[in-house]
Scaffold this motif. Structure first.
Motif, PDB file in Angstrom:
ATOM      1  N   GLU A 111       0.969  -1.788   0.239  1.00 59.26           N
ATOM      2  CA  GLU A 111       0.201  -0.045   0.525  1.00 59.26           C
ATOM      3  C   GLU A 111       0.880   1.107   0.141  1.00 59.26           C
ATOM      4  OE1 GLU A 111      -3.252   0.053  -0.248  1.00 59.26           O
ATOM      5  OE2 GLU A 111      -3.876  -2.172   0.032  1.00 59.26           O
ATOM      6  N   GLY A 112       0.682   2.456  -0.728  1.00 66.37           N
ATOM      7  CA  GLY A 112       1.011   3.406  -0.857  1.00 66.37           C
ATOM      8  C   GLY A 112       2.494   3.451  -1.494  1.00 66.37           C
ATOM      9  N   ALA A 113       2.982   2.444  -2.019  1.00 62.32           N
ATOM     10  CA  ALA A 113       3.848   2.605  -2.780  1.00 62.32           C
ATOM     11  C   ALA A 113       4.006   3.479  -4.317  1.00 62.32           C
ATOM     12  CB  ALA A 113       4.929   1.090  -2.867  1.00 62.32           C
ATOM     13  N   GLY A 114       4.762   4.268  -4.409  1.00 65.50           N
ATOM     14  CA  GLY A 114       5.164   5.152  -4.824  1.00 65.50           C
ATOM     15  C   GLY A 114       3.575   6.416  -5.214  1.00 65.50           C
ATOM     16  N   VAL A 136      10.095   6.722   2.009  1.00 67.33           N
ATOM     17  CA  VAL A 136       9.974   5.256   3.054  1.00 67.33           C
ATOM     18  C   VAL A 136      10.072   4.223   1.947  1.00 67.33           C
ATOM     19  CG1 VAL A 136       8.028   4.595   3.967  1.00 67.33           C
ATOM     20  CG2 VAL A 136       7.753   6.996   3.444  1.00 67.33           C
ATOM     21  N   GLU A 137      10.676   3.005   3.294  1.00 63.90           N
ATOM     22  CA  GLU A 137      10.610   1.978   2.537  1.00 63.90           C
ATOM     23  C   GLU A 137      10.079   0.998   2.704  1.00 63.90           C
ATOM     24  OE1 GLU A 137      14.660  -0.338   2.820  1.00 63.90           O
ATOM     25  OE2 GLU A 137      13.731  -0.690   4.736  1.00 63.90           O
ATOM     26  N   HIS A 138       9.292   0.492   2.405  1.00 60.47           N
ATOM     27  CA  HIS A 138       7.847  -0.400   2.267  1.00 60.47           C
ATOM     28  C   HIS A 138       7.998  -1.419   2.849  1.00 60.47           C
ATOM     29  CE1 HIS A 138       5.537   3.304   0.519  1.00 60.47           C
ATOM     30  NE2 HIS A 138       6.101   3.482  -0.126  1.00 60.47           N
ATOM     31  N   LEU A 139       9.007  -2.367   1.802  1.00 59.17           N
ATOM     32  CA  LEU A 139       9.162  -3.829   1.569  1.00 59.17           C
ATOM     33  C   LEU A 139      10.654  -3.496   2.403  1.00 59.17           C
ATOM     34  CD1 LEU A 139       8.294  -6.557   1.680  1.00 59.17           C
ATOM     35  CD2 LEU A 139       8.630  -6.158  -0.674  1.00 59.17           C
ATOM     36  N   LYS A 140      11.237  -5.041   2.809  1.00 63.30           N
ATOM     37  CA  LYS A 140      12.014  -5.125   2.303  1.00 63.30           C
ATOM     38  C   LYS A 140      13.190  -6.796   3.410  1.00 63.30           C
ATOM     39  CE  LYS A 140      16.948  -3.691   4.574  1.00 63.30           C
ATOM     40  NZ  LYS A 140      17.648  -3.046   5.087  1.00 63.30           N
ATOM     41  N   VAL A 141      13.411  -7.136   1.716  1.00 68.20           N
ATOM     42  CA  VAL A 141      13.804  -8.668   2.206  1.00 68.20           C
ATOM     43  C   VAL A 141      14.734  -9.065   1.801  1.00 68.20           C
ATOM     44  CG1 VAL A 141      11.212  -9.242   1.490  1.00 68.20           C
ATOM     45  CG2 VAL A 141      12.742  -9.414  -0.085  1.00 68.20           C
ATOM     46  N   PRO A 142      16.451 -10.857   1.585  1.00 70.73           N
ATOM     47  CA  PRO A 142      17.045  -9.921   1.279  1.00 70.73           C
ATOM     48  C   PRO A 142      17.661  -9.687  -0.129  1.00 70.73           C
ATOM     49  CG  PRO A 142      16.545 -11.549   2.711  1.00 70.73           C
ATOM     50  CD  PRO A 142      15.233 -11.451   2.608  1.00 70.73           C
ATOM     51  N   GLY A 180      10.288   1.131  -1.733  1.00 76.07           N
ATOM     52  CA  GLY A 180      10.571   2.550  -1.036  1.00 76.07           C
ATOM     53  C   GLY A 180       9.771   3.012  -1.688  1.00 76.07           C
ATOM     54  N   THR A 181       9.670   4.366  -1.342  1.00 73.87           N
ATOM     55  CA  THR A 181       9.040   5.673  -2.068  1.00 73.87           C
ATOM     56  C   THR A 181      10.336   6.618  -2.248  1.00 73.87           C
ATOM     57  OG1 THR A 181       6.655   4.460  -2.388  1.00 73.87           O
ATOM     58  CG2 THR A 181       7.160   7.154  -2.851  1.00 73.87           C
ATOM     59  N   TYR A 182      10.192   7.399  -2.679  1.00 80.45           N
ATOM     60  CA  TYR A 182      11.025   8.741  -2.952  1.00 80.45           C
ATOM     61  C   TYR A 182      10.414   9.598  -3.224  1.00 80.45           C
ATOM     62  CZ  TYR A 182      15.735  11.316  -2.682  1.00 80.45           C
ATOM     63  OH  TYR A 182      16.266  12.036  -2.634  1.00 80.45           O
ATOM     64  N   CYS A 183      10.112  10.891  -2.735  1.00 84.80           N
ATOM     65  CA  CYS A 183       9.011  11.802  -3.321  1.00 84.80           C
ATOM     66  C   CYS A 183      10.681  13.604  -2.654  1.00 84.80           C
ATOM     67  CB  CYS A 183       7.650  12.479  -2.231  1.00 84.80           C
ATOM     68  SG  CYS A 183       7.261  10.827  -2.342  1.00 84.80           S
ATOM     69  N   ILE A 184      10.643  13.762  -3.915  1.00 86.33           N
ATOM     70  CA  ILE A 184      11.527  15.559  -4.055  1.00 86.33           C
ATOM     71  C   ILE A 184       9.898  16.323  -4.169  1.00 86.33           C
ATOM     72  CG2 ILE A 184      13.301  16.274  -4.242  1.00 86.33           C
ATOM     73  CD1 ILE A 184      14.629  13.867  -5.675  1.00 86.33           C
ATOM     74  N   PRO A 185       9.953  17.514  -3.337  1.00 87.70           N
ATOM     75  CA  PRO A 185       8.936  18.598  -4.182  1.00 87.70           C
ATOM     76  C   PRO A 185       9.545  19.261  -4.992  1.00 87.70           C
ATOM     77  CG  PRO A 185      10.357  19.525  -2.118  1.00 87.70           C
ATOM     78  CD  PRO A 185      10.555  17.846  -2.064  1.00 87.70           C
ATOM     79  N   ALA A 186       8.874  20.167  -5.930  1.00 90.19           N
ATOM     80  CA  ALA A 186       9.361  20.745  -7.043  1.00 90.19           C
ATOM     81  C   ALA A 186      10.216  21.980  -6.817  1.00 90.19           C
ATOM     82  CB  ALA A 186       7.835  21.449  -7.679  1.00 90.19           C
ATOM     83  N   GLY A 187      11.537  22.044  -6.984  1.00 90.03           N
ATOM     84  CA  GLY A 187      12.023  23.107  -6.515  1.00 90.03           C
ATOM     85  C   GLY A 187      13.138  23.016  -5.524  1.00 90.03           C
TER      86      GLY A 187
END
Length: 110
Positions: free
Chosen positions: A5-8, A21-27, A32-39
């Motif tokens: 849920e919420g990925a991307g 935000v890391e959503h899932l981690k297995v070996p 995850g989702t990486y967000c950067i605002p405009a500017g």
């Protein structure tokens, strides 16, 4: 099976420069989702794992030592482990679905 849920999805980083935000981690991988605002400023450094970015929202330019490309929704970008890269000229709030293989941080020196 697991629905991530919420990925991307875009999330405002609030007072922070950007949001990870890391959503899932297995070996063998992490998502995850990486967000950067405009500017905004992409302050990441090279990773020890291969990664794939999927642009889910926004527009920017990705810069590596060997190339520069404009990206927008639907773009899929592969960045090999150790390659310097950053998103610049972020003209619209940027949301990236990120997949690391193996999992993020798993190859980092201990």
């Amino acid at each position: 099976m697991r629905i991530i849920e919420g990925a991307g999805e875009w999330r405002s980083p609030g007072e922070a420069v950007n949001d990870w935000v890391e959503h899932l981690k297995v070996p063998d991988l992490s998502v995850g989702t990486y967000c950067i605002p405009a500017g905004g400023v992409d302050d990441q450094s090279p990773h020890t794992e291969d990664e794939i970015y999927v642009v889910t929202a926004g527009r920017a330019t990705i810069v590596t030592p060997g190339s520069t490309a404009k990206v927008g929704p639907g773009a899929v970008i592969f960045v090999p482990a150790g390659e310097d890269h950053r998103f610049v000229d972020i003209t619209e709030d940027l949301a990236l679905l990120v997949v690391f293989g193996p999992a993020y941080g798993s190859r980092a020196p201990r």
